[in-house]
Design an enzyme around this catalytic site. Structure first.
Site, PDB file in Angstrom:
ATOM      1  N   ARG A 246       0.918  -1.258  -0.060  1.00  0.00           N
ATOM      2  CA  ARG A 246      -0.129   0.117  -0.058  1.00  0.00           C
ATOM      3  C   ARG A 246       0.968   1.214   0.124  1.00  0.00           C
ATOM      4  NH1 ARG A 246       0.140   1.935   5.174  1.00  0.00           N
ATOM      5  NH2 ARG A 246       0.357   0.289   6.560  1.00  0.00           N
ATOM      6  N   HIS A 250      -2.063   3.871   5.784  1.00  0.00           N
ATOM      7  CA  HIS A 250      -2.998   2.934   6.287  1.00  0.00           C
ATOM      8  C   HIS A 250      -4.259   3.386   6.208  1.00  0.00           C
ATOM      9  CE1 HIS A 250      -4.725  -0.179   8.510  1.00  0.00           C
ATOM     10  NE2 HIS A 250      -5.319   0.923   9.500  1.00  0.00           N
ATOM     11  N   TYR A 259       6.741   4.822  10.612  1.00  0.00           N
ATOM     12  CA  TYR A 259       7.442   3.504  10.642  1.00  0.00           C
ATOM     13  C   TYR A 259       7.995   2.961   9.404  1.00  0.00           C
ATOM     14  CZ  TYR A 259       2.529   3.051   8.798  1.00  0.00           C
ATOM     15  OH  TYR A 259       1.375   3.200   8.125  1.00  0.00           O
TER      16      TYR A 259
HETATM   17  C1  LIG Z   1      -9.961  -7.089  15.721  1.00  0.00           C
HETATM   18  C2  LIG Z   1      -9.300  -6.091  15.227  1.00  0.00           C
HETATM   19  N1  LIG Z   1      -8.242  -5.484  16.085  1.00  0.00           N
HETATM   20  C3  LIG Z   1      -7.611  -4.313  15.613  1.00  0.00           C
HETATM   21  C4  LIG Z   1      -8.046  -3.507  14.441  1.00  0.00           C
HETATM   22  C5  LIG Z   1      -7.200  -2.289  14.561  1.00  0.00           C
HETATM   23  N2  LIG Z   1      -6.747  -2.226  13.129  1.00  0.00           N
HETATM   24  C6  LIG Z   1      -7.262  -1.833  12.061  1.00  0.00           C
HETATM   25  S1  LIG Z   1      -6.072  -2.151  10.829  1.00  0.00           S
HETATM   26  C7  LIG Z   1      -5.051  -3.013  11.565  1.00  0.00           C
HETATM   27  C8  LIG Z   1      -3.786  -3.402  10.867  1.00  0.00           C
HETATM   28  C9  LIG Z   1      -4.655  -4.350   9.671  1.00  0.00           C
HETATM   29  O1  LIG Z   1      -3.196  -4.908   9.044  1.00  0.00           O
HETATM   30  P1  LIG Z   1      -3.494  -5.948   7.931  1.00  0.00           P
HETATM   31  O2  LIG Z   1      -4.370  -7.032   8.181  1.00  0.00           O
HETATM   32  O3  LIG Z   1      -2.040  -6.340   7.424  1.00  0.00           O
HETATM   33  O4  LIG Z   1      -4.496  -5.157   6.713  1.00  0.00           O
HETATM   34  P2  LIG Z   1      -3.953  -3.744   5.924  1.00  0.00           P
HETATM   35  O5  LIG Z   1      -4.523  -2.579   6.635  1.00  0.00           O
HETATM   36  O6  LIG Z   1      -2.294  -3.773   5.780  1.00  0.00           O
HETATM   37  O7  LIG Z   1      -4.676  -3.957   4.452  1.00  0.00           O
HETATM   38  C10 LIG Z   1      -5.444  -2.832  12.869  1.00  0.00           C
HETATM   39  C11 LIG Z   1      -4.753  -3.564  13.961  1.00  0.00           C
HETATM   40  C12 LIG Z   1      -9.137  -3.967  14.098  1.00  0.00           C
HETATM   41  N3  LIG Z   1      -9.655  -3.290  13.051  1.00  0.00           N
HETATM   42  N4  LIG Z   1      -9.899  -5.123  14.330  1.00  0.00           N
END
Ligand SMILES: Cc1ncc(C[n+]2csc(CCOP(=O)(O)OP(=O)(O)O)c2C)c(N)n1
Lengths: 344, 332
Positions: A246, A250, A259
């Site tokens: 990406r 985020h 980071y």
């Molecule tokens: C159960 C849960 N824990 C924490 C979050 C907060 N949170 C939102 S996005 C994220 C990271 C997700 O990373 P990834 O799965 O790699 O997906 P990306 O955003 O990189 O597409 C976190 C920790 C959440 N939405 N749901």
């Protein structure tokens, strides 16, 4: 594990392409449409006309390539917050996506002919559900499939494993697509897991796992098409790991400079999925700058019309808070509803 | 109409088994699943014989994964089926709380009605039968706190059968908690054939004028016992079985308070934040003027349900503790 790839980093075909000329053009248009949405959504967000928005820039091919294999009124899509591109390609109207990211309930439901569930915010919860949706297709005698997306970070959640296990035990027609974009907010993949390739985990569930260049639309489309065909034939789920990045933050409220390095982002920009696909078309003599300009204009027109449509949606009313909690309003909701109506 | 039917004497598990059988027979969209529900017929035999009768497509065992079971069921329901999931013990619902809170209860709301979850989750709950840790938990307050779900807890075979069939017909997700103590502990005449009983109604199971005992599930039996003892002293207690916690039938509750002027709420979960606190609060908010004494709660102590069964009788409310509370409201 080998990575499936059809285009080199510049977009030059590495081998014969498994897509027709029409498909290549269709795919490119879909990519451009997704990018256009993403760019314009960020602008709307900065203007205060959208809520928090999770951009997908850089990941278009990984989402569009899968969605192009699905039929909205037959198959199912259960996207997480990052999958606006998949939703758009699957058939969600742009105006609804805008409303959805405005946190306006008018955008929360898909139209009746689009089997898409509202974007999932909690990570990984949609995986067991998608397994259920997929299994139901077989019980109902349909050959429809369900597709679900997740990030690399999300694969650490228990529901990812429970969902894959259910899908494999029941032979459910499911595509689980991991967009491995290297980061879960600020946590890099190597701090998330010790395995090198998420697709290797498929072995633990006794299902096929594939690694694909997630910035190569031709590769994603062909891998997903094969997985859909397998699923329709009753041969069960597939885990697809799309290697991508990406380029954007985020979300619209994130500051990635805390980071990751600009060099890393720049390196991935050199492998931009849209640039590669465009170069591919140019290389094959299927595209021109004049067509490009025409496409941009058409996309902008479509987007502006959608914004206008979204702007016309009625403001949600306070009493909508307690609507659609139950099929029939129960006494507590009814009391709240009456109260909220009296307030205004 | 139900009253005119032929009846058979059944216990709670048999009544539930009969309801599941009738639901599977009547509606091809109904599917039954969970841990050990297939070949074995469930650890309490609630689905005994149903896989043989309806096949592995309709009645099936799942992997041992509660979040998976609930999430899978949500998917089945969204796609048009009528899933009935069994969680082996209500104390093992906890791994599925994410699915329950994040989606089961709010799918209709978060998709503005585009998708709904007509799913039933059955789970045995409650103590009094000397089970290992977690098996005796009563998590109904946690479930009642989830917006968008219904919570039903029957206390007799006749009610269990009709309420379960209504829950399966219901367009919204329903938790159907079955008191383990009552599974084989009660037997009663159960009407034959298919019938439903409305959700969302409390019922007066014993009339009285001295004080009202509000209870549900396994505590109904306890309160009835207490009422019998009190009656020997000439004190007539009214026993109200709440039966459906969500949506709660406050009308019946308030009417009883109006009649007796005194309220005792009995539940076997830990006292603080338990569902009885909700009942007491509703009475205080809406029916305070009828009260002649403060509302008293009789509940489990603020501790995990004791994993050492020798003392579980001291945790789970019994008739003696109910009568102490009655004494308190009568002598205020
Ligand atoms: C159960 C849960 N824990 C924490 C979050 C907060 N949170 C939102 S996005 C994220 C990271 C997700 O990373 P990834 O799965 O790699 O997906 P990306 O955003 O990189 O597409 C976190 C920790 C959440 N939405 N749901």
């Amino acid at each position: 594990m080998d990575t499936v790839q059809y285009l080199d980093d510049q977009g030059k075909p590495l081998q014969d392409l498994p897509l027709s000329q029409e498909e290549l053009l269709l795919g490119y248009r879909a990519l451009r449409r997704a990018r256009h949405f993403d760019e314009r959504a960020l602008v709307l967000q900065r203007q205060g006309r959208l809520g928090v928005y999770p951009p997908f820039r850089g990941q278009e091919a990984a989402q569009v390539g899968v969605a192009l294999c699905l039929q909205a009124d037959h198959d199912w899509l259960l996207p997480s917050y990052r999958e606006s591109a998949a939703a758009l390609t699957f058939g969600m109207p742009i105006s609804r996506l805008i409303l959805s990211w405005r946190a306006d309930p008018a955008g929360w439901g898909a139209p009746p002919n689009v089997n898409m569930v509202q974007f999932y915010i909690p990570i990984a919860t949609q995986i067991p559900q998608a397994a259920g949706v997929a299994h139901a297709q077989r019980l109902l005698g349909k050959d429809a499939v369900a597709a679900v997306f997740i990030g690399d970070g999300g694969t650490s959640e228990g529901d990812f494993h429970e969902g894959l296990n259910f899908a494999s035990v029941f032979g459910a027609p499911l595509l689980v697509v991991v967009q491995n974009n290297g980061w879960a907010i600020s946590v890099p993949t190597h701090k998330q897991m010790k395995v090198k390739r998420i697709a290797q985990r498929a072995q633990g569930y006794g299902i096929p796992g594939v690694v694909v260049d997630g910035n190569d639309l031709v590769a994603v489309w062909s891998v997903a098409r094969e997985a859909v065909a397998r699923a329709r034939r009753g041969e069960g789920p597939t885990l697809i790991e799309a290697l991508t990045y990406r380029v954007a933050p985020h979300t619209s409220s994130d500051d990635p400079s805390r980071y990751r390095t600009e060099e890393e982002t720049a390196r991935w920009q050199q492998r931009d999925p849209i640039m590669r696909m465009k170069n591919c078309l140019l290389h094959l003599g299927l595209w021109s700058e004049a067509q490009e300009a025409e496409l941009t204009e058409a996309l902008e027109g479509e987007f502006l019309a959608a914004v206008e449509e979204a702007d016309q949606a009625q403001e949600p009313k306070p009493w909508e808070i307690v609507e659609q909690v139950y099929a029939e309003m129960q006494p507590d909701q009814k009391a709240a509803w009456n109260y909220l109506r009296g307030e205004v | 109409m139900i009253a005119e039917r032929q009846t058979r004497v059944l216990n709670n598990v048999q009544a539930i088994n009969e309801a599941l059988d009738l639901a599977l027979e009547r509606d091809p969209r109904v599917v039954l699943f969970g841990e050990d529900v297939g070949v074995m017929g469930g650890v309490f035999r609630a689905s005994d014989g149903l896989q043989q009768k309806y096949g592995e497509q309709r009645v099936f065992d799942t992997p041992l994964a509660e979040s998976g079971i609930v999430g899978f069921g949500i998917g089945l329901a969204m796609a048009g089926l009528r899933p009935v999931a069994e969680i082996q013990f209500a104390g093992f619902l906890y791994p599925a709380l994410d699915q329950i809170l994040s989606h089961l209860g709010r799918m209709r709301h978060r998709t503005r009605g585009r998708f709904s979850i007509p799913m039933v989750i059955r789970a045995p709950y409650g103590g009094g039968v000397k089970t290992p840790e977690q098996h005796a938990d009563s998590p109904e307050a946690i479930l009642a706190h989830v917006p968008g779900v219904k919570v039903v807890i029957p206390s007799s075979p006749e009610r269990a059968k009709g309420l379960l069939l209504a829950a399966i017909e219901d367009p919204d997700p329903v938790f159907f908690l079955e008191a383990i103590k009552l599974y084989r502990g009660v037997k009663a005449e159960v009407p034959e054939g298919y019938y439903t009983l409305p959700l969302g109604r409390a019922r007066v199971v014993r009339e009285g004028d001295a004080a009202s005992l509000f209870c549900y599930g396994g505590m109904v039996e306890v309160c009835q016992k207490a009422a019998e003892v009190a009656a020997r002293e000439g004190v007539e207690l009214e026993v109200v079985d709440l039966e459906t916690l969500v949506p709660l039938d406050t009308e019946t509750i308030f009417a009883s308070v109006q009649k007796t002027g005194r309220a005792v709420v009995v539940y076997e979960a830990m006292r603080t934040g338990g569902f009885g606190a909700e009942v007491a609060a509703r009475i205080a908010e809406e029916a305070l003027d009828y009260l002649q004494a403060p509302i008293v709660r009789v509940a489990g102590w603020d501790a995990p349900y004791p994993p050492f069964s020798a003392v579980e009788n001291y945790y789970r409310p019994d008739a003696r503790r109910v009568l102490e509370a009655v004494q308190k409201v009568l002598t205020h």
